[in-house]
Design a protein around this motif. Structure first.
Motif: not given
Length: 285
Positions: A163, A184, A187, A220, A230, A232, A268, A274-275, A278, A280
């Motif tokens: 990530y 994903g 971040i 994301f 997206q 989080i 995450v 998770a993505l 596109n 979450v």
């Protein structure tokens, strides 16, 4: 086992088929596929999320390497969930130290169950954090303050980064970088509430609108799209009428932003979210 395969390169016919055929011939199930043609730049981008028996891991990687060599595509195969090690994070920053420090401290304390693989920056301001937390430092800045985006990707590839954390990294990643680490893996911490205050000066904009509630957004990064579905994590704080803009910014930068990013990264890393397509999605309910 789930794999995310991303491919970016010069656009021409027949680029998607070899990847799809490789997966299906190995008995894999395609759970998601996205493709984009940058017509003006003649660049092809693709993301494929597949479910595959881990016994076929070596065959998959060998086939993907052959496809990459044959097509000229830059292809990455990533496993979102690994049992042999903790997720590896590349923390990217520019001038502000509060958010990268918070992530590094959360990793050290165990709040974020991950490993800090690198601290990457286009400036020297945060270099002391790398020394303090004993994390490899990588300077990708050019003399004019811009960033070498390709070098950032090279570093993440070399270190096996899972990530990329943009901890007040004040540079816009190009679409090619976003596609290479799509699915994903990037971040971002935005220092304002989305979608209401998306610009570079959200505190100023919110203060000018006479807001009494301010916040930050962890989301994301998605190629070609703005942050919308997206998100989080978001955190807010309320101020009394008449509170100065400087005091609002101080509270936001020193307290609210670090807390927002740490919790977002934790969610995450712990695979709570998770993505997918596109959006979450919650993995734990």
């Amino acid at each position: 086992m789930q794999y995310v395969i991303t491919a970016v390169g010069p656009d021409h016919r027949g680029l998607a088929d070899p990847i799809v055929h490789c997966v299906t011939q190995l008995g894999g199930n395609i759970a998601e596929i996205q493709m984009y043609d940058h017509d003006e730049a003649s660049v092809f981008s693709m993301l494929t999320r597949v479910e595959l028996d881990p016994a076929n891991d070596a065959s998959l990687r060998q086939s993907i390497a052959e496809i990459s060599a044959r097509t000229g595509l830059s292809i990455r195969t990533w496993m979102p969930r690994r049992l042999d090690r903790k997720p590896r994070l590349a923390i990217c920053c520019t001038l502000r130290t509060e958010t990268p420090r918070a992530v590094l401290a959360a990793i050290k304390s165990g709040e974020i169950a991950a490993e800090a693989a690198a601290l990457i920056s286009n400036r020297q301001t945060c270099r002391g954090l790398a020394e303090e937390f004993d994390v490899p430092w990588h300077d990708i800045g050019r003399p004019d303050g811009s960033a070498d985006d390709e070098r950032m990707i090279d570093i993440c590839d070399e270190l096996g980064v899972d990530y990329v954390i943009l901890a007040r990294y004040m540079r816009i990643l190009p679409p090619s970088s976003c596609w290479k680490y799509a699915g994903g893996r990037i971040i971002n911490l935005h220092h304002g509430l989305l979608p209401s205050f998306p610009g570079m000066r959200p505190y100023h904009d919110a203060h000018a609108a006479r807001m009494l509630t301010y916040g930050a957004t962890c989301h994301f990064i998605v190629p070609e799209l703005d942050a919308g579905n997206q998100i989080i994590n978001q955190t807010t704080f309320t101020v009394a009428p008449g509170t100065s803009r400087d005091e609002i910014i101080r509270r936001g930068e020193q307290q609210n932003e670090p807390a927002c990013l740490v919790e977002g990264v934790r969610r995450v890393v712990d695979r709570e979210v998770a993505l997918h397509f596109n959006r979450v999605v919650a993995l734990k309910v």
